[in-house]
Write a protein that holds these residues in place. Structure first.
Motif, mmCIF file in Angstrom:
data_model
loop_
_atom_site.group_PDB
_atom_site.id
_atom_site.type_symbol
_atom_site.label_atom_id
_atom_site.label_comp_id
_atom_site.label_asym_id
_atom_site.label_seq_id
_atom_site.Cartn_x
_atom_site.Cartn_y
_atom_site.Cartn_z
ATOM 1 N N SER A 1 0.825 -1.207 0.000
ATOM 2 C CA SER A 1 0.000 0.000 0.000
ATOM 3 C C SER A 1 0.861 1.258 0.000
ATOM 4 C CB SER A 1 -0.945 0.002 1.213
ATOM 5 O OG SER A 1 -1.919 -1.022 1.101
ATOM 6 N N TYR A 2 2.103 1.146 0.485
ATOM 7 C CA TYR A 2 2.992 2.310 0.478
ATOM 8 C C TYR A 2 3.113 2.896 -0.920
ATOM 9 C CZ TYR A 2 7.340 5.032 0.734
ATOM 10 O OH TYR A 2 8.289 6.021 0.651
ATOM 11 N N ARG B 1 1.800 7.361 -4.702
ATOM 12 C CA ARG B 1 1.666 7.767 -6.105
ATOM 13 C C ARG B 1 0.242 8.083 -6.531
ATOM 14 N NH1 ARG B 1 1.100 3.739 -10.459
ATOM 15 N NH2 ARG B 1 0.383 1.726 -9.668
ATOM 16 N N LEU B 2 -0.739 7.650 -5.739
ATOM 17 C CA LEU B 2 -2.134 7.736 -6.184
ATOM 18 C C LEU B 2 -2.630 9.171 -6.396
ATOM 19 C CD1 LEU B 2 -4.678 6.268 -6.983
ATOM 20 C CD2 LEU B 2 -5.269 6.026 -4.569
ATOM 21 N N PRO B 3 -2.351 10.109 -5.483
ATOM 22 C CA PRO B 3 -2.895 11.462 -5.703
ATOM 23 C C PRO B 3 -2.464 12.052 -7.043
ATOM 24 C CG PRO B 3 -2.201 11.222 -3.419
ATOM 25 C CD PRO B 3 -1.717 9.987 -4.148
ATOM 26 N N ALA B 4 -1.210 11.887 -7.420
ATOM 27 C CA ALA B 4 -0.742 12.443 -8.702
ATOM 28 C C ALA B 4 -1.378 11.701 -9.877
ATOM 29 C CB ALA B 4 0.785 12.357 -8.777
ATOM 30 N N TYR C 1 9.065 4.376 -9.602
ATOM 31 C CA TYR C 1 8.097 5.462 -9.465
ATOM 32 C C TYR C 1 8.753 6.759 -8.983
ATOM 33 C CZ TYR C 1 4.326 1.898 -9.488
ATOM 34 O OH TYR C 1 3.456 0.884 -9.810
ATOM 35 N N GLY C 2 10.029 6.686 -8.606
ATOM 36 C CA GLY C 2 10.672 7.862 -8.019
ATOM 37 C C GLY C 2 10.257 8.124 -6.582
ATOM 38 N N ILE C 3 9.906 7.050 -5.865
ATOM 39 C CA ILE C 3 9.488 7.170 -4.466
ATOM 40 C C ILE C 3 10.638 6.719 -3.573
ATOM 41 C CG2 ILE C 3 7.889 6.288 -2.714
ATOM 42 C CD1 ILE C 3 5.895 5.735 -5.045
ATOM 43 N N GLU C 4 10.978 7.537 -2.601
ATOM 44 C CA GLU C 4 12.053 7.193 -1.669
ATOM 45 C C GLU C 4 11.638 6.029 -0.769
ATOM 46 O OE1 GLU C 4 14.352 9.506 1.883
ATOM 47 O OE2 GLU C 4 13.640 10.773 0.228
ATOM 48 N N ALA C 5 12.588 5.181 -0.392
ATOM 49 C CA ALA C 5 12.279 4.081 0.528
ATOM 50 C C ALA C 5 13.570 3.563 1.146
ATOM 51 C CB ALA C 5 11.561 2.948 -0.201
ATOM 52 N N ALA C 6 13.557 3.333 2.465
ATOM 53 C CA ALA C 6 14.685 2.725 3.170
ATOM 54 C C ALA C 6 14.181 1.406 3.742
ATOM 55 C CB ALA C 6 15.203 3.642 4.287
ATOM 56 N N LEU C 7 14.505 0.324 3.065
ATOM 57 C CA LEU C 7 13.863 -0.965 3.365
ATOM 58 C C LEU C 7 14.880 -1.993 3.843
ATOM 59 C CD1 LEU C 7 11.544 -1.083 0.228
ATOM 60 C CD2 LEU C 7 11.073 -0.159 2.494
ATOM 61 N N PRO C 8 14.435 -3.034 4.569
ATOM 62 C CA PRO C 8 13.049 -3.272 4.973
ATOM 63 C C PRO C 8 12.600 -2.316 6.072
ATOM 64 C CG PRO C 8 14.488 -4.975 5.883
ATOM 65 C CD PRO C 8 15.329 -4.139 4.986
ATOM 66 N N TRP D 1 -6.614 -6.322 -7.133
ATOM 67 C CA TRP D 1 -5.785 -6.434 -5.926
ATOM 68 C C TRP D 1 -4.322 -6.145 -6.250
ATOM 69 C CZ3 TRP D 1 -2.817 -11.282 -4.672
ATOM 70 C CH2 TRP D 1 -2.109 -11.163 -3.456
ATOM 71 N N GLY D 2 -3.738 -5.238 -5.485
ATOM 72 C CA GLY D 2 -2.314 -4.962 -5.613
ATOM 73 C C GLY D 2 -2.033 -3.623 -6.261
ATOM 74 N N ASP D 3 -0.992 -2.947 -5.773
ATOM 75 C CA ASP D 3 -0.577 -1.682 -6.390
ATOM 76 C C ASP D 3 -0.382 -1.861 -7.891
ATOM 77 O OD1 ASP D 3 0.672 1.122 -6.254
ATOM 78 O OD2 ASP D 3 2.210 -0.083 -7.244
ATOM 79 N N ASP D 4 0.097 -3.038 -8.286
ATOM 80 C CA ASP D 4 0.375 -3.267 -9.708
ATOM 81 C C ASP D 4 -0.885 -3.478 -10.542
ATOM 82 O OD1 ASP D 4 -0.263 -5.754 -8.726
ATOM 83 O OD2 ASP D 4 1.715 -6.618 -9.030
#
Lengths: 198, 198
Positions: free
Chosen positions: B15-16, B21-24, B73-80, B181-184
């Motif tokens: 869901s992250y 990305r959804l609003p844009a 998507y150009g979204i920052e993430a520090a995972l896990p 189902w799924g972001d994809d």
């Protein structure tokens, strides 16, 4: 050497989409594909990962999702197909043998067509012998070779290799050391290949 | 009325991607989105569907897949990121309250940023109060309202509605009676909306 290894199990539902569309995609993109059958069920059992059995809501969605995506690809499908299939290992031993002998892709497509379009489970009669006859193979002779200790051991070895690559489901694509899971990640795998010039 | 209902749970990892990305996407496509928080864990437990806990191979892949797709998507993430989170229901009660009061999307994005970029679990301090302060809300006042019987019951009712729609995981998109189902599958949902002029 293959640029992308396509790890699949006859018995996996989403692999149907990849099996039917991959040859055309690979040709259009000029990509060499390694078709690598393995026993996904053995890995899933060991990892306590049963995605659909006992999960009616998720299973209902899976069929609907495959139906929609097959339509989007222009692939025929009469769903739900019989699931799960009983003889997953045998179906994939035949695939492994066929890939060694040069008729593997034709068999995999033929048996999936009978399974997903005609409702005949893969890995057993009438699907298995009819698929072999359709592609010009003698069913009795093929089954004798496919059930030989050499081919049984070869499928087990491929399954071990898949597990070592981190594969936990099918279809999966491996590009270099990068793993992509699901028919819907084929384009990601191709994009990875292009960006890393592998 | 929303054209696409976006069913999500703060606590769901994929869901992250959608939250960020959804609003844009919705603005670019001119689509009205209904943000519908629910308690996915309650449904998963009832359906014996635990996708990651106890499955280290699949979990390792999930983080890598999210990392790759976030980069795409150009979204920052520090995972896990810390997973699973302890207070899933509370995190989503706050979201439900915020959506009623007009600050819901800002909160959901703020709390996911702290969770997936700073490593602070959603639904607890410091993430929860800091996220609320960041968007101009008083944490104590919000928490008092979010833990009221009315909001607790409202989240449970939304969870029942989700289950009735056939939802078994998050994120999910509902277009008319069609479930994705799924972001994809966001693009599939938008394509469905366009083709059916809903």
């Amino acid at each position: 050497m293959a640029s992308i290894n396509f790890w699949f199990s006859i018995g996996s539902t989403y692999s149907y989409l990849t099996v039917m569309r991959l040859p055309a995609v690979a040709e259009a993109q000029g990509i060499e594909i390694g078709w690598r059958p393995f026993d996904v069920r053995r890995i899933m059992k060991a990892q306590n990962n049963t995605p659909f059995v006992g999960k009616p809501e998720k299973t209902a969605y899976m069929w609907r999702d495959i139906e929609r995506r097959a339509a989007g690809y222009g692939i025929e499908a009469a769903l739900p197909a019989p699931y799960p299939i009983a003889n997953l290992a045998l179906a994939n031993q035949v695939a492994l043998l066929g890939l060694r002998e040069g008729w593997g892709v034709d068999y995999v497509q033929a048996t999936y067509r009978r399974w997903f379009q005609d409702g005949q489970p893969a890995g057993e009669a009438p699907n298995l012998p009819d698929s072999l006859r359709e592609i010009g193979q003698d069913p009795d002779a093929v089954l004798a070779r496919a059930e030989s200790p050499e081919i049984v051991a070869a499928l087990e070895a491929e399954t071990e290799t898949a597990r070592d690559l981190g594969i936990f489901g099918a279809p999966s694509f491996v590009v270099g050391h990068e793993l992509f899971w699901g028919d819907d990640r084929l384009e990601d795998a191709i994009g990875w290949l292009r960006r890393h010039r592998l």
